[in-house]
Design a protein around this motif. Sequence first.
Motif, PDB file in Angstrom:
ATOM      1  N   GLY A 140      -1.376  -1.784   7.758  1.00 13.29           N
ATOM      2  CA  GLY A 140      -1.839  -1.312   6.462  1.00 13.29           C
ATOM      3  C   GLY A 140      -0.715  -1.037   5.478  1.00 13.29           C
TER       4      GLY A 140
ATOM      5  N   GLN B 298     -11.025   1.067  -3.256  1.00 14.10           N
ATOM      6  CA  GLN B 298      -9.833   0.361  -3.671  1.00 14.10           C
ATOM      7  C   GLN B 298      -9.921  -1.067  -3.191  1.00 14.10           C
ATOM      8  N   ARG B 299     -10.045  -1.959  -4.126  1.00 11.29           N
ATOM      9  CA  ARG B 299     -10.073  -3.380  -3.779  1.00 11.29           C
ATOM     10  C   ARG B 299      -9.618  -4.152  -5.001  1.00 11.29           C
TER      11      ARG B 299
ATOM     12  N   ASN C   3       0.860  -1.173   0.000  1.00 11.63           N
ATOM     13  CA  ASN C   3       0.000   0.000   0.000  1.00 11.63           C
ATOM     14  C   ASN C   3       0.906   1.235   0.000  1.00 11.63           C
TER      15      ASN C   3
ATOM     16  N   SER D 234      -1.376  -4.226   1.697  1.00 14.03           N
ATOM     17  CA  SER D 234      -2.825  -4.301   1.594  1.00 14.03           C
ATOM     18  C   SER D 234      -3.265  -5.753   1.484  1.00 14.03           C
ATOM     19  N   ARG D 235      -2.332  -6.624   1.112  1.00 12.44           N
ATOM     20  CA  ARG D 235      -2.707  -8.019   0.959  1.00 12.44           C
ATOM     21  C   ARG D 235      -1.440  -8.854   0.872  1.00 12.44           C
TER      22      ARG D 235
END
Lengths: 162, 152
Positions: free
Chosen positions: B53, A156-157, A64, B56-57
């Motif tokens: 965070g 956002q995904r 991120n 994000s994944r």
Amino acid sequence: MVLKAGGEARDRALIRAIQNGLPLTRRPYARIGLELGMSEAEVIERIRRLQAAGAIKRFGVVVNHRALGFRANGMVVWDIPDDRVDAAARRLADMDCVTLCYRRPRRPPRWNYNLFTMVHGRDERTVRERIERMAREADLEDVPREVLFSRRCFKQRGARYA
Amino acid sequence: MIGPELDALDRRIINRLQEGFPLCEHPYRAAAEGLGIDEATLIARLERLLEAGVLSRFGPLYNAEAMGGGLTLCAMQVPEARFDEVVEQVNRHPEVAHNYARDHALNLWFVVATERPDQVAEVIGRIEAETGLAVLDLPKLREFHLSLRFEA
């Protein structure tokens, strides 16, 4: 091999099971297999094939940028003559500050840019300086370009696979 | 969140695991060995980076086209007075994956991802009908691969 949406049910179940991430346990593939009624070996083999087929582009961490303090994200769009665009794109993609590099169609008269690159930086000034350097190093100083900074992110995904 | 503190090990983990993750029975152990740490440390660090965070994944990045799906980038010119209303209309579609305001006459940019390629045009058509605004459809023609790295 290309996996169609109606493709193998076990692949689709696996794709769904890991789309939000891999379990943080010592044997994550065994854990996924337990949920899906597959052996650990089958899970590993199916992921391997999905990667080989290109359905999984990459397997690992998704960063991120914003949380890392890279608050400015500039979408740089270029109008590069068609006979130069692929070579220029390859040079831009090799630069460290570029995180995406796509060729897209022009839609004249409203949109005349055919190459999109994403550049992240701590602030807008840094991003602008990087873009100047990119243009210099890729021999694109004569080419029309614009930078579109993001102002707000509403959603956002990752894509969802049912 | 603004710039969480990352130490040298966090950065090494991020850089290494951007390039891929082992496919074996003990993948965390294998990855940890490559980093010169133990399995439990790696798992704990990943948990913290996800919670903070910074990541994000942790898992697969799918290629929508290879999965048989449709994917495109869309742009709209939205009048300022209607901006919030239009954002809501667009985001109501589950196929809209990312949506950003950008500083340009074309001020709203979003990604549409669908299960089948022909559904992209349907979603765009619905958004145009609901908002009364034109949507520019800018599908990817070619992707230029990066040498993956992130200077974390």
